[in-house]
Design a protein around this motif. Structure first.
Motif, PDB file in Angstrom:
ATOM      1  N   GLY A  21       0.746  -1.343  -0.375  1.00 39.56           N
ATOM      2  CA  GLY A  21      -0.247  -0.109   0.131  1.00 39.56           C
ATOM      3  C   GLY A  21       1.573   1.095   0.401  1.00 39.56           C
ATOM      4  O   GLY A  21       2.256   1.473   0.512  1.00 39.56           O
ATOM      5  N   ARG A  22       0.109   2.148  -0.686  1.00 41.45           N
ATOM      6  CA  ARG A  22       0.742   3.415  -1.100  1.00 41.45           C
ATOM      7  C   ARG A  22       2.122   3.736  -1.181  1.00 41.45           C
ATOM      8  O   ARG A  22       3.210   4.355  -2.030  1.00 41.45           O
ATOM      9  CB  ARG A  22       1.016   4.264   0.469  1.00 41.45           C
ATOM     10  N   THR A  26      -0.617   3.122  -8.716  1.00 40.87           N
ATOM     11  CA  THR A  26      -1.215   3.725  -8.822  1.00 40.87           C
ATOM     12  C   THR A  26      -1.022   5.042 -10.106  1.00 40.87           C
ATOM     13  O   THR A  26      -1.244   5.559 -11.325  1.00 40.87           O
ATOM     14  CB  THR A  26      -2.513   4.642  -8.229  1.00 40.87           C
ATOM     15  N   THR A  49     -12.092   5.037  -4.929  1.00 44.44           N
ATOM     16  CA  THR A  49     -11.263   5.556  -4.709  1.00 44.44           C
ATOM     17  C   THR A  49     -11.793   5.980  -2.650  1.00 44.44           C
ATOM     18  O   THR A  49     -12.644   6.735  -3.398  1.00 44.44           O
ATOM     19  CB  THR A  49      -9.508   5.844  -4.615  1.00 44.44           C
ATOM     20  N   ASP A  52      -6.341   9.268  -2.027  1.00 46.98           N
ATOM     21  CA  ASP A  52      -5.516   8.141  -2.687  1.00 46.98           C
ATOM     22  C   ASP A  52      -5.606   6.997  -2.407  1.00 46.98           C
ATOM     23  O   ASP A  52      -4.888   6.288  -3.450  1.00 46.98           O
ATOM     24  CB  ASP A  52      -4.190   8.999  -2.838  1.00 46.98           C
ATOM     25  N   ARG A  53      -6.013   5.919  -1.591  1.00 46.82           N
ATOM     26  CA  ARG A  53      -5.643   5.099  -1.578  1.00 46.82           C
ATOM     27  C   ARG A  53      -6.747   3.537  -2.789  1.00 46.82           C
ATOM     28  O   ARG A  53      -7.848   4.399  -3.120  1.00 46.82           O
ATOM     29  CB  ARG A  53      -6.406   4.432  -0.416  1.00 46.82           C
ATOM     30  N   THR A  54      -6.444   3.270  -3.322  1.00 49.62           N
ATOM     31  CA  THR A  54      -7.075   1.994  -4.232  1.00 49.62           C
ATOM     32  C   THR A  54      -7.857   1.095  -3.813  1.00 49.62           C
ATOM     33  O   THR A  54      -7.031   0.725  -2.494  1.00 49.62           O
ATOM     34  CB  THR A  54      -5.891   1.326  -5.162  1.00 49.62           C
ATOM     35  N   PRO A  80      -5.581  -2.959  -5.003  1.00 49.35           N
ATOM     36  CA  PRO A  80      -5.112  -2.407  -3.796  1.00 49.35           C
ATOM     37  C   PRO A  80      -4.226  -3.073  -2.867  1.00 49.35           C
ATOM     38  O   PRO A  80      -4.526  -3.762  -2.910  1.00 49.35           O
ATOM     39  CB  PRO A  80      -6.369  -2.148  -3.409  1.00 49.35           C
ATOM     40  N   GLN A  82      -3.074  -2.227   0.523  1.00 51.83           N
ATOM     41  CA  GLN A  82      -3.290  -2.385   1.697  1.00 51.83           C
ATOM     42  C   GLN A  82      -3.839  -3.598   2.422  1.00 51.83           C
ATOM     43  O   GLN A  82      -4.469  -4.309   1.636  1.00 51.83           O
ATOM     44  CB  GLN A  82      -4.679  -1.999   1.931  1.00 51.83           C
TER      45      GLN A  82
END
Ligand SMILES: Nc1nc2c(ncn2[C@@H]2O[C@H](COP(=O)(O)OP(=O)(O)OP(=O)(O)O)[C@@H](O)[C@H]2O)c(=O)[nH]1
Ligand SMILES: [Mg+2]
Length: 201
Positions: A21-22, A26, A49, A52-54, A80, A82
């Protein structure tokens, strides 16, 4: 598996950007979208989203033109990152032809990178695919943060953590300013096309 039309000499290739994540998956697609705007007929689709998290995935289809005599259509996806969205990650991997693993160069993300790579291996295995056989490129992202004095993992340390056994092509990059983003994409497309060519021989 790639969709191949031998008669029309068309091939459709699915490439998935995977990673913690991050990490910048993207952002890679956004940069590609900006760069190849003229070749991309549809909008980049970011499905769900939060900030800005998918939450589901991003999707970017575009045409590469002719490679090895075939009209090549590329579909780029991101998962994603996370941890909690594992079921979605597995779903996005269905039918994948090649993977870009976007690692985060920030020192604090060292564990996250390794956990995510192991997760990729496990999820590929559910489709009876081996991480040692699938076309794969490692991208060590966010190297621009060096200038901001943020502690980063050295290239050697990233290679040892992530690429010790895989021994696949790897590249330092900055998805934010575009450094090596297109090179990463070109590398994975070449690896994937070479693998497909072997398969269809
Ligand atoms: N400095 C810097 N920041 C970056 C870079 N790539 C991405 N970022 C930033 O990192 C944050 C996360 O980037 P995303 O591209 O959304 O990350 P992601 O891998 O898609 O994250 P998930 O969707 O949660 O899996 C954003 O604020 C980006 O602007 C980079 O190369 N350098
Ligand atoms: Mg994302």
């Amino acid at each position: 598996m790639a969709f191949v039309n031998l008669k029309k000499k068309e091939v459709q290739v699915k490439i998935v950007y995977y990673g913690p994540g991050r990490g910048g998956k993207t952002t890679n697609l956004e940069y590609i979208y900006k760069t190849y705007n003229d070749r991309i007929k549809t909008e980049m689709i970011a499905i769900k989203t939060q900030g800005d998290r998918t939450l589901f995935f991003d999707f970017l289809p575009f045409e590469m033109g002719k490679i090895m005599d075939y009209d090549v259509k590329i579909q780029l996806y991101t998962v994603p990152g996370q941890v909690k969205y594992d079921a979605t990650r597995r779903l996005v991997l269905r039918g994948v032809d090649g993977v870009v693993f976007v690692a985060d160069s920030m020192a604090v993300r060292r564990k996250n990178n390794m956990i995510s790579l192991k997760n990729l291996q496990d999820n590929l295995a559910t489709y009876k695919k081996s991480i040692y056989k699938i076309p794969l490129v490692l991208q060590y992202n966010k190297i621009d943060l060096f200038e901001k004095n943020i502690p980063l993992l050295s290239r050697e340390s990233l290679e040892k953590d992530l690429n010790g056994r895989l021994k696949v092509p790897s590249m330092e990059a900055s998805a934010l300013n575009g450094k090596n983003v297109v090179q990463t994409l070109k590398k994975i497309i070449t690896l994937t096309m070479t693998a497909l060519k072997k398969e269809f021989k």
